[in-house]
Design an enzyme around this catalytic site. Sequence first.
Site, PDB file in Angstrom:
ATOM      1  N   LYS A   1       0.631  10.013  -5.786  1.00 37.05           N
ATOM      2  CA  LYS A   1       1.238  11.027  -4.913  1.00 37.05           C
ATOM      3  C   LYS A   1       1.772  12.153  -5.800  1.00 37.05           C
ATOM      4  CE  LYS A   1       3.725  11.167  -0.553  1.00 37.05           C
ATOM      5  NZ  LYS A   1       2.563  11.214   0.346  1.00 37.05           N
TER       6      LYS A   1
ATOM      7  N   ARG B   1       5.664   2.996  -5.602  1.00 36.61           N
ATOM      8  CA  ARG B   1       4.549   3.942  -5.616  1.00 36.61           C
ATOM      9  C   ARG B   1       4.833   5.101  -6.564  1.00 36.61           C
ATOM     10  NH1 ARG B   1       2.552   6.121   0.058  1.00 36.61           N
ATOM     11  NH2 ARG B   1       4.399   7.419  -0.128  1.00 36.61           N
TER      12      ARG B   1
HETATM   13  C1  LIG Z   1       1.944  10.527   1.385  1.00 39.10           C
HETATM   14  C2  LIG Z   1       0.498  10.482   1.681  1.00 39.10           C
HETATM   15  C3  LIG Z   1      -0.028   9.663   2.694  1.00 39.10           C
HETATM   16  C4  LIG Z   1       0.847   8.846   3.628  1.00 39.10           C
HETATM   17  O1  LIG Z   1       1.596   7.890   2.971  1.00 39.10           O
HETATM   18  P1  LIG Z   1       2.864   7.250   3.689  1.00 39.10           P
HETATM   19  O2  LIG Z   1       3.447   6.368   2.646  1.00 39.10           O
HETATM   20  O3  LIG Z   1       2.367   6.496   4.852  1.00 39.10           O
HETATM   21  O4  LIG Z   1       3.743   8.384   4.077  1.00 39.10           O
HETATM   22  C5  LIG Z   1      -1.398   9.631   2.856  1.00 39.10           C
HETATM   23  N1  LIG Z   1      -2.238  10.374   2.094  1.00 39.10           N
HETATM   24  C6  LIG Z   1      -1.760  11.184   1.135  1.00 39.10           C
HETATM   25  C7  LIG Z   1      -2.714  11.973   0.342  1.00 39.10           C
HETATM   26  C8  LIG Z   1      -0.386  11.265   0.899  1.00 39.10           C
HETATM   27  O5  LIG Z   1       0.062  12.069  -0.063  1.00 39.10           O
END
Ligand SMILES: *Cc1c(COP(=O)(O)O)cnc(C)c1O
Length: 338
Positions: free
Chosen positions: A183, A80
């Site tokens: 992210k 990711r």
């Molecule tokens: C990190 C994040 C999540 C959750 O992702 P995980 O991989 O399950 O921790 C969901 N939405 C946003 C906007 C995020 O930044």
Amino acid sequence: MENIQWSDLSFGYIKTDYNVRCYYSNGKWGALETSSSELLNLHIAATCLHYGQEAFEGLKAFRGKDGKIRIFRMRENALRMQSSCRGILMAELPVEKFEEAVLQAVRMNERFVPPYESGASLYIRPLLIGTSAQVGVNASKEYLFVVFVTPVGPYFKEGFKTTPVGIFREYDRAAPHGTGTYKIGGNYAASLVAGEIAHEKGYSAVLYLDAREKKYIDECGPANFFGIKNNTYITPESTSILPSITNKSLIQLAEAIGLKVERRKIPLEELATLEEAGMCGTAAVISPIQRVDDVETGLSYVFSKDGKPGAICQKLYDKLRAIQYGNEPDTFGWTTEV
Ligand SMILES: *Cc1c(COP(=O)(O)O)cnc(C)c1O
């Protein structure tokens, strides 16, 4: 350090012994380096400071009853982060380098991995930033990848429970073809005002609608949304939500316990027909939703009258945690023993 009250820890920052760093220049990544400094030496014109070239990850390591430390789905986080790098034109870090850095950061700070009984865990924060001095709007030529860790307390200190969330139509987190699927820090900056308003009004998070039509459920501030009805796990299909690794895991667990799974658009009105709803992400695994208030229309969608989570949320939560702590066999191959 010697007197950390593990189960009283919040989701904050506590200094640990080491962090791991890796620099990119002249078109290649260097060797991993360890540092005991909490500070970075940055150029004032670094692209991360001006043009938002910053991506991060969040994952956890858990100490099991057997004393072993397990990291949850580290490879997914590495992949990711590469996607985030492509999204904002940064150099991609090889998956193996990411994994090596995470493992090293956990090993070198092993004494900060909380004991099993505490319900606490070690939060791992990788980040990647553009560091070249550039005043014109251009991608950086140099990058820095850092992994630090910090122990965090159990998310549900008074037990697994529901919270209310609010819809605030005047705010969007991300555009349909913007950066919502990456992210990156910029998305979080864009969500701070709405988040603050929601907290002031007693909501644990903002539930965003799709930015174009305001008709469909998108995601919650920092967590994906899912609903349960007719023995089916339903989660939004959208071009602006972050692909949550927790959501991906819950989908697999839902199928394993005999639920159907649907990834599709969820019209706002459908909330009225859901039997359970929840937010999911690394921090809480599942944070079950008590009710959704549509602040503008005054409509409320209630999922829990007594504040207790629904049976399916509870089951999925227990299963995922059992795998993370090594209490149940990891048949999916999700964990890496340190
Ligand atoms: C990190 C994040 C999540 C959750 O992702 P995980 O991989 O399950 O921790 C969901 N939405 C946003 C906007 C995020 O930044």
